[in-house]
Design a protein around this motif. Structure first.
Motif, PDB file in Angstrom:
ATOM      1  N   GLN A 118      -5.020 -24.691  47.141  1.00 26.56           N
ATOM      2  CA  GLN A 118      -5.212 -24.578  48.614  1.00 26.56           C
ATOM      3  C   GLN A 118      -5.872 -23.103  48.696  1.00 26.56           C
ATOM      4  N   TRP A 119      -7.116 -22.878  49.280  1.00 25.63           N
ATOM      5  CA  TRP A 119      -7.826 -21.554  49.409  1.00 25.63           C
ATOM      6  C   TRP A 119      -7.415 -21.164  51.127  1.00 25.63           C
ATOM      7  N   LYS A 120      -6.477 -20.359  51.073  1.00 26.29           N
ATOM      8  CA  LYS A 120      -6.329 -19.828  52.358  1.00 26.29           C
ATOM      9  C   LYS A 120      -6.233 -18.287  52.393  1.00 26.29           C
ATOM     10  N   GLY A 121      -6.966 -17.635  53.405  1.00 25.92           N
ATOM     11  CA  GLY A 121      -6.756 -16.324  53.594  1.00 25.92           C
ATOM     12  C   GLY A 121      -7.500 -15.548  52.464  1.00 25.92           C
ATOM     13  N   ASP A 122      -6.866 -14.516  52.178  1.00 31.83           N
ATOM     14  CA  ASP A 122      -7.248 -13.516  51.047  1.00 31.83           C
ATOM     15  C   ASP A 122      -7.422 -14.093  49.716  1.00 31.83           C
ATOM     16  N   ARG A 123      -6.546 -15.192  49.615  1.00 26.61           N
ATOM     17  CA  ARG A 123      -6.425 -15.768  48.273  1.00 26.61           C
ATOM     18  C   ARG A 123      -7.598 -16.654  48.195  1.00 26.61           C
ATOM     19  N   GLY A 124      -7.844 -17.450  49.315  1.00 25.37           N
ATOM     20  CA  GLY A 124      -9.088 -18.279  49.150  1.00 25.37           C
ATOM     21  C   GLY A 124     -10.532 -17.490  48.861  1.00 25.37           C
ATOM     22  N   LEU A 125     -10.313 -16.323  49.666  1.00 22.73           N
ATOM     23  CA  LEU A 125     -11.659 -15.212  49.494  1.00 22.73           C
ATOM     24  C   LEU A 125     -11.991 -15.061  47.948  1.00 22.73           C
ATOM     25  N   LYS A 126     -10.883 -14.728  47.469  1.00 25.68           N
ATOM     26  CA  LYS A 126     -10.798 -14.192  46.024  1.00 25.68           C
ATOM     27  C   LYS A 126     -11.411 -15.483  45.128  1.00 25.68           C
ATOM     28  N   ALA A 127     -10.783 -16.620  45.138  1.00 31.03           N
ATOM     29  CA  ALA A 127     -11.111 -17.390  44.371  1.00 31.03           C
ATOM     30  C   ALA A 127     -12.594 -17.789  44.606  1.00 31.03           C
ATOM     31  N   LEU A 128     -13.093 -17.970  46.091  1.00 27.83           N
ATOM     32  CA  LEU A 128     -14.669 -18.392  46.136  1.00 27.83           C
ATOM     33  C   LEU A 128     -15.407 -17.163  45.255  1.00 27.83           C
ATOM     34  N   GLY A 129     -15.031 -15.827  45.431  1.00 24.69           N
ATOM     35  CA  GLY A 129     -15.794 -14.756  44.676  1.00 24.69           C
ATOM     36  C   GLY A 129     -15.880 -14.914  43.186  1.00 24.69           C
ATOM     37  N   LYS A 130     -14.605 -15.713  42.543  1.00 26.87           N
ATOM     38  CA  LYS A 130     -14.712 -15.848  41.361  1.00 26.87           C
ATOM     39  C   LYS A 130     -15.624 -16.906  40.831  1.00 26.87           C
ATOM     40  N   TRP A 131     -15.761 -17.953  41.738  1.00 30.84           N
ATOM     41  CA  TRP A 131     -16.551 -19.343  41.630  1.00 30.84           C
ATOM     42  C   TRP A 131     -18.167 -18.506  41.659  1.00 30.84           C
ATOM     43  N   ARG A 132     -18.318 -17.542  42.483  1.00 34.72           N
ATOM     44  CA  ARG A 132     -19.832 -17.321  42.553  1.00 34.72           C
ATOM     45  C   ARG A 132     -20.093 -16.315  41.531  1.00 34.72           C
ATOM     46  N   ALA A 133     -18.909 -15.601  41.041  1.00 30.84           N
ATOM     47  CA  ALA A 133     -19.322 -14.657  39.885  1.00 30.84           C
ATOM     48  C   ALA A 133     -19.548 -15.583  38.690  1.00 30.84           C
ATOM     49  N   THR A 134     -18.626 -16.494  38.538  1.00 36.89           N
ATOM     50  CA  THR A 134     -19.006 -17.385  37.218  1.00 36.89           C
ATOM     51  C   THR A 134     -20.416 -18.052  37.200  1.00 36.89           C
ATOM     52  N   ALA A 135     -20.685 -18.684  38.466  1.00 31.66           N
ATOM     53  CA  ALA A 135     -22.130 -18.955  38.591  1.00 31.66           C
ATOM     54  C   ALA A 135     -23.137 -18.055  38.308  1.00 31.66           C
ATOM     55  N   ARG A 136     -23.083 -16.823  38.524  1.00 32.24           N
ATOM     56  CA  ARG A 136     -24.069 -15.772  38.158  1.00 32.24           C
ATOM     57  C   ARG A 136     -23.882 -15.508  36.690  1.00 32.24           C
ATOM     58  N   GLU A 137     -22.655 -15.457  36.029  1.00 33.82           N
ATOM     59  CA  GLU A 137     -22.807 -15.119  34.614  1.00 33.82           C
ATOM     60  C   GLU A 137     -23.156 -16.209  33.858  1.00 33.82           C
ATOM     61  N   ALA A 138     -22.751 -17.393  34.275  1.00 35.80           N
ATOM     62  CA  ALA A 138     -23.357 -18.655  33.672  1.00 35.80           C
ATOM     63  C   ALA A 138     -24.874 -18.812  33.741  1.00 35.80           C
ATOM     64  N   GLY A 139     -25.181 -18.853  34.754  1.00 29.22           N
ATOM     65  CA  GLY A 139     -26.936 -18.633  34.952  1.00 29.22           C
ATOM     66  C   GLY A 139     -27.443 -17.601  33.893  1.00 29.22           C
ATOM     67  N   LYS A 140     -26.895 -16.423  33.918  1.00 30.33           N
ATOM     68  CA  LYS A 140     -27.606 -15.402  32.905  1.00 30.33           C
ATOM     69  C   LYS A 140     -27.364 -16.094  31.597  1.00 30.33           C
ATOM     70  N   GLN A 141     -26.308 -16.497  31.414  1.00 33.22           N
ATOM     71  CA  GLN A 141     -25.969 -17.034  29.809  1.00 33.22           C
ATOM     72  C   GLN A 141     -26.937 -18.126  29.433  1.00 33.22           C
ATOM     73  N   SER A 142     -26.994 -18.906  30.491  1.00 36.59           N
ATOM     74  CA  SER A 142     -28.005 -20.093  30.031  1.00 36.59           C
ATOM     75  C   SER A 142     -29.650 -19.911  30.374  1.00 36.59           C
ATOM     76  N   ARG A 143     -29.749 -18.692  30.543  1.00 34.41           N
ATOM     77  CA  ARG A 143     -31.254 -18.044  30.769  1.00 34.41           C
ATOM     78  C   ARG A 143     -31.812 -18.809  31.950  1.00 34.41           C
ATOM     79  N   ARG A 144     -31.155 -18.995  33.132  1.00 38.34           N
ATOM     80  CA  ARG A 144     -31.600 -19.378  34.341  1.00 38.34           C
ATOM     81  C   ARG A 144     -32.213 -18.236  34.898  1.00 38.34           C
ATOM     82  N   VAL A 145     -33.094 -18.556  36.032  1.00 35.35           N
ATOM     83  CA  VAL A 145     -33.717 -17.578  37.076  1.00 35.35           C
ATOM     84  C   VAL A 145     -33.550 -17.902  38.280  1.00 35.35           C
TER      85      VAL A 145
END
Length: 245
Positions: A118-145
């Protein structure tokens, strides 16, 4: 090896010299240990990029480069969005990482009725931030622009509205009588694919999605985890739409 990718907040108008600093600069200088003459790619993650040559370093966190004119990668078509039900533990980040590496264009976290997480309150915001950070790092690793967009967590009604606007809408579900490998796909527009939780998509959710125009499909004879189904389906769609050709 292709040139490593680093993110810049913005490109200077008519500029050809850049200073990569902060966390990105530290990674380039102290971790990658880049030296003058080596190539890098700078991007804003939204399709704009510049191929550059390293001209020097300053300290442990400043990389100096000289770049070609900024170019822009066209937005891919058809666009592929995966609605990903929230998995347990770190499997959500695994799903985001591998879908990004494969080439998905957008990811929508979905709070399905059978999700244990369950994504609720601060926990949900933290989890969403992790997903976005993961997408950014994976984008760099896979040479996406052009990195995938990770939307705010969606309700079932919001997912249904997204499906209703799609040019092709599908739900991966065992009740499907057709295979995604043979589904008629558009050559442009948006494809939206729903991946349910480990407990499955509920009958009520399936009915709502069907009203929105989404058809249930199966991938193959095996059962995949929710954290891997989206990656496998995205790869299949990229090959079938010609984006991998």
């Amino acid at each position: 090896m292709t040139a490593p990718v680093f993110v810049v907040e913005r490109f200077e108008p008519d500029g050809d010299r850049y200073v990569l600093e902060g966390a990105e600069g530290r990674h380039a200088v102290s971790v990658k240990r880049l030296r003058p003459g080596e190539e890098v790619v700078l991007t804003d993650g939204a399709g704009r990029y510049a191929r550059c040559e390293v001209t020097g370093t300053e300290g442990k966190d400043r990389l100096l480069v000289r770049g070609e004119p900024v170019a822009e990668e066209p937005a891919p078509s058809p666009r592929i969005t995966v609605v990903q039900a929230l998995p347990k533990g770190d499997r959500g980040e695994v799903a985001v990482e591998t879908m990004t590496e494969v080439g998905v264009d957008a990811i929508v976290p979905w709070q399905a009725s059978r999700c244990i997480t369950q994504w609720k309150g601060d926990r949900g915001l933290k989890a969403l931030g992790k997903w976005r950070a993961t997408a950014r790092e994976a984008g760099k690793q896979s040479r996406r622009v052009r990195f995938p967009e990770v939307a705010d967590a969606a309700t079932t009604k919001q997912v249904a509205a997204l499906l209703a606007r799609a040019d092709f809408a599908a739900v991966l579900h065992e009740s499907g009588t057709e295979r995604l490998a043979t589904a008629p796909l558009p050559t442009e527009g948006e494809i939206v694919l729903v991946v349910g939780p480990e407990g499955g998509v509920s009958p009520e959710e399936l009915a709502l999605f069907a009203e929105a125009g989404a058809t249930p499909y199966v991938l193959g004879p095996t059962v995949l985890r929710t954290s891997t189904a989206g990656t496998a389906a995205t790869a299949l769609l990229l090959a079938r739409t010609g984006r991998w050709s």
